[in-house]
Design an enzyme around this catalytic site. Structure first.
Site, PDB file in Angstrom:
ATOM      1  N   ASN A   1       0.866  -1.177   0.000  1.00 48.95           N
ATOM      2  CA  ASN A   1       0.000   0.000   0.000  1.00 48.95           C
ATOM      3  C   ASN A   1       0.903   1.227   0.000  1.00 48.95           C
ATOM      4  O   ASN A   1       1.522   1.540   1.013  1.00 48.95           O
ATOM      5  CB  ASN A   1      -0.892  -0.049   1.256  1.00 48.95           C
ATOM      6  CG  ASN A   1      -1.723   1.207   1.428  1.00 48.95           C
ATOM      7  OD1 ASN A   1      -1.785   2.057   0.543  1.00 48.95           O
ATOM      8  ND2 ASN A   1      -2.366   1.328   2.588  1.00 48.95           N
ATOM      9  N   TRP A   2       0.980   1.888  -1.146  1.00 50.96           N
ATOM     10  CA  TRP A   2       1.916   3.016  -1.271  1.00 50.96           C
ATOM     11  C   TRP A   2       1.367   4.306  -0.666  1.00 50.96           C
ATOM     12  O   TRP A   2       2.047   5.330  -0.667  1.00 50.96           O
ATOM     13  CB  TRP A   2       2.275   3.237  -2.749  1.00 50.96           C
ATOM     14  CG  TRP A   2       3.071   2.127  -3.365  1.00 50.96           C
ATOM     15  CD1 TRP A   2       3.435   0.939  -2.764  1.00 50.96           C
ATOM     16  CD2 TRP A   2       3.608   2.063  -4.692  1.00 50.96           C
ATOM     17  NE1 TRP A   2       4.158   0.157  -3.637  1.00 50.96           N
ATOM     18  CE2 TRP A   2       4.281   0.827  -4.831  1.00 50.96           C
ATOM     19  CE3 TRP A   2       3.586   2.930  -5.778  1.00 50.96           C
ATOM     20  CZ2 TRP A   2       4.919   0.442  -6.007  1.00 50.96           C
ATOM     21  CZ3 TRP A   2       4.229   2.549  -6.965  1.00 50.96           C
ATOM     22  CH2 TRP A   2       4.892   1.319  -7.067  1.00 50.96           C
ATOM     23  N   LYS A   3       0.118   4.275  -0.226  1.00 55.40           N
ATOM     24  CA  LYS A   3      -0.513   5.449   0.406  1.00 55.40           C
ATOM     25  C   LYS A   3      -0.303   6.704  -0.453  1.00 55.40           C
ATOM     26  O   LYS A   3      -0.289   6.613  -1.677  1.00 55.40           O
ATOM     27  CB  LYS A   3       0.013   5.610   1.836  1.00 55.40           C
ATOM     28  CG  LYS A   3      -0.158   4.312   2.650  1.00 55.40           C
ATOM     29  CD  LYS A   3       0.036   4.480   4.126  1.00 55.40           C
ATOM     30  CE  LYS A   3      -0.150   3.143   4.812  1.00 55.40           C
ATOM     31  NZ  LYS A   3      -0.079   3.215   6.271  1.00 55.40           N
TER      32      LYS A   3
ATOM     33  N   HIS B   1      -9.507   1.127   5.083  1.00 57.82           N
ATOM     34  CA  HIS B   1      -8.225   1.248   5.788  1.00 57.82           C
ATOM     35  C   HIS B   1      -8.418   2.178   6.991  1.00 57.82           C
ATOM     36  O   HIS B   1      -9.193   3.136   6.927  1.00 57.82           O
ATOM     37  CB  HIS B   1      -7.167   1.813   4.832  1.00 57.82           C
ATOM     38  CG  HIS B   1      -5.798   1.774   5.413  1.00 57.82           C
ATOM     39  ND1 HIS B   1      -5.362   2.722   6.307  1.00 57.82           N
ATOM     40  CD2 HIS B   1      -4.790   0.897   5.256  1.00 57.82           C
ATOM     41  CE1 HIS B   1      -4.123   2.420   6.672  1.00 57.82           C
ATOM     42  NE2 HIS B   1      -3.759   1.310   6.052  1.00 57.82           N
TER      43      HIS B   1
ATOM     44  N   GLU C   1      -6.795   4.551   8.108  1.00 62.96           N
ATOM     45  CA  GLU C   1      -6.587   5.981   7.830  1.00 62.96           C
ATOM     46  C   GLU C   1      -7.830   6.574   7.181  1.00 62.96           C
ATOM     47  O   GLU C   1      -8.185   7.725   7.432  1.00 62.96           O
ATOM     48  CB  GLU C   1      -5.341   6.158   6.948  1.00 62.96           C
ATOM     49  CG  GLU C   1      -4.068   5.900   7.749  1.00 62.96           C
ATOM     50  CD  GLU C   1      -2.911   5.342   6.926  1.00 62.96           C
ATOM     51  OE1 GLU C   1      -2.942   5.407   5.693  1.00 62.96           O
ATOM     52  OE2 GLU C   1      -1.960   4.830   7.561  1.00 62.96           O
TER      53      GLU C   1
ATOM     54  N   GLU D   1      -5.563  -5.172  10.783  1.00 61.77           N
ATOM     55  CA  GLU D   1      -4.527  -4.163  10.983  1.00 61.77           C
ATOM     56  C   GLU D   1      -4.778  -3.428  12.297  1.00 61.77           C
ATOM     57  O   GLU D   1      -5.574  -2.470  12.330  1.00 61.77           O
ATOM     58  CB  GLU D   1      -4.552  -3.154   9.834  1.00 61.77           C
ATOM     59  CG  GLU D   1      -4.297  -3.759   8.484  1.00 61.77           C
ATOM     60  CD  GLU D   1      -3.696  -2.742   7.523  1.00 61.77           C
ATOM     61  OE1 GLU D   1      -2.593  -3.000   7.031  1.00 61.77           O
ATOM     62  OE2 GLU D   1      -4.306  -1.690   7.313  1.00 61.77           O
TER      63      GLU D   1
ATOM     64  N   GLY E   1       2.364   2.046  10.930  1.00 57.25           N
ATOM     65  CA  GLY E   1       3.311   3.145  10.768  1.00 57.25           C
ATOM     66  C   GLY E   1       4.029   3.535  12.048  1.00 57.25           C
ATOM     67  O   GLY E   1       4.705   4.563  12.103  1.00 57.25           O
TER      68      GLY E   1
ATOM     69  N   SER F   1       3.294  -2.410  10.440  1.00 57.93           N
ATOM     70  CA  SER F   1       4.744  -2.491  10.618  1.00 57.93           C
ATOM     71  C   SER F   1       5.333  -3.848  10.220  1.00 57.93           C
ATOM     72  O   SER F   1       6.254  -4.348  10.885  1.00 57.93           O
ATOM     73  CB  SER F   1       5.138  -2.115  12.057  1.00 57.93           C
ATOM     74  OG  SER F   1       4.739  -0.779  12.328  1.00 57.93           O
TER      75      SER F   1
ATOM     76  N   GLY G   1       2.707  -1.273   4.399  1.00 56.78           N
ATOM     77  CA  GLY G   1       2.753   0.152   4.075  1.00 56.78           C
ATOM     78  C   GLY G   1       4.194   0.593   3.861  1.00 56.78           C
ATOM     79  O   GLY G   1       4.775   0.420   2.788  1.00 56.78           O
ATOM     80  N   GLY G   2       4.802   1.145   4.905  1.00 58.03           N
ATOM     81  CA  GLY G   2       6.139   1.738   4.809  1.00 58.03           C
ATOM     82  C   GLY G   2       7.163   0.879   4.082  1.00 58.03           C
ATOM     83  O   GLY G   2       7.874   1.365   3.198  1.00 58.03           O
TER      84      GLY G   2
HETATM   85  P1  PGA Z   1       2.754   0.092   7.828  1.00 57.29           P
HETATM   86  O1  PGA Z   1       1.288   0.314   7.219  1.00 57.29           O
HETATM   87  O2  PGA Z   1       3.286  -1.176   7.192  1.00 57.29           O
HETATM   88  O3  PGA Z   1       3.520   1.314   7.413  1.00 57.29           O
HETATM   89  O4  PGA Z   1       2.589  -0.041   9.293  1.00 57.29           O
HETATM   90  C1  PGA Z   1       0.416  -0.769   7.042  1.00 57.29           C
HETATM   91  C2  PGA Z   1      -0.857  -0.298   6.421  1.00 57.29           C
HETATM   92  O5  PGA Z   1      -1.257   0.854   6.677  1.00 57.29           O
HETATM   93  O6  PGA Z   1      -1.494  -1.032   5.660  1.00 57.29           O
END
Ligand code: PGA
Length: 251
Positions: free
Chosen positions: A9-11, A95, A97, A167, A173, A213, A234-235
């Site tokens: 997930n490149w956000k 998600h 966010e 999640e 993050g 993470s 994500g990251g």
């Molecule tokens: P993260 O994000 O790997 O940066 O913790 C995961 C996600 O939001 O899907």
């Protein structure tokens, strides 16, 4: 046997040039991976360019969100049909966010889920508790409520097409991963809920990803757990080497 599914997930990261470079690097690193599904979710504006790079590879294209209406006067929104027509096959829904900053609810996620299924794309339905929920001992209640709300009126035939992503919000993050045991406990709980809502055979077919993470250093332990069927990253998905190592997990 459930095929593992690893997603990046490149956000809201990577402009067009950066997205293309990352896609090219990934293509070179993970092209030979066979027994697992892989998809990456760039921003909407980079989808077409990334599609052109990953076409004819084993990397599929995903989107980070969608609108639940078919079409209409919804300025700034993107429809499921648009995503489908550009080559998207997976769509992340709900998600944390989006729940936190864009007021998404289990009800709106359920509508999006039905729209995505109607276009024959695979929905990734995200659930997860806040730190306060965990500290209060209400993780199970929160997860059950999200699962039942998001999956309202979804048939068993459709359920097996859905991927669920657990999640924990406190792990996204933050560098704080849920331990494999903490994650497995909630994954087993989710499968148990699906079993009681549907039946054992259906619940055994649904893939449940862990997200929060995930890194090269913890993926192998997570994937060894019986109810963890993949990762939503994500990251670490923004660094080709790290994501490739995660894709090549040893479970
Ligand atoms: P993260 O994000 O790997 O940066 O913790 C995961 C996600 O939001 O899907």
């Amino acid at each position: 046997m459930r095929t593992p599914v690893i997603a990046g997930n490149w956000k809201m990261y990577k402009n067009i040039d950066e997205a293309k470079s990352l896609a090219i690097e990934l293509k070179n690193l993970v092209s030979e991976v066979r027994d697992r599904q892989v998809f990456i979710c760039p921003s909407f504006v980079c989808l077409a360019a990334v599609r052109d790079i990953v076409k004819d590879t084993r990397i599929a294209l995903g989107a980070q969100n969608v609108n639940y209406e078919e079409e209409g006067a919804y300025t700034g929104e993107v429809s499921a049909d648009m995503l489908k027509s550009i080559g998207v096959s997976f769509v992340i829904l709900g998600h944390s966010e989006r729940r936190a900053y864009f007021h998404e609810t289990d009800e709106s996620i359920n509508k999006k889920l039905k729209k995505v299924l109607s276009k024959s794309m695979t929905p990734i339905v995200c659930v997860g508790e806040l730190l306060e929920d965990r500290e209060r001992g209400s993780t199970a209640d929160v997860i059950k409520k999200q699962i039942h709300g998001c999956l309202e009126n979804i048939s068993p035939e459709d359920l097996i097409k859905i991927v669920i992503a657990y999640e924990p919000v406190w792990a996204i993050g933050t560098g704080k991963t849920a331990s494999p045991e903490q994650a497995e406990e909630v994954h087993a709980l989710i499968r148990g809920e699906l079993k009681s809502k549907y039946n054992n055979s259906v619940s055994e077919q649904v893939r449940i990803q862990y997200g929060g993470s995930v890194k090269p250093g913890n993926i192998d332990e997570l994937m060894k757990k019986p109810n963890i069927d993949g990762a939503l990253v994500g990251g670490a998905s923004l660094k080709a080497e790290d994501f490739a190592r995660i894709v090549k997990f040893e479970g």
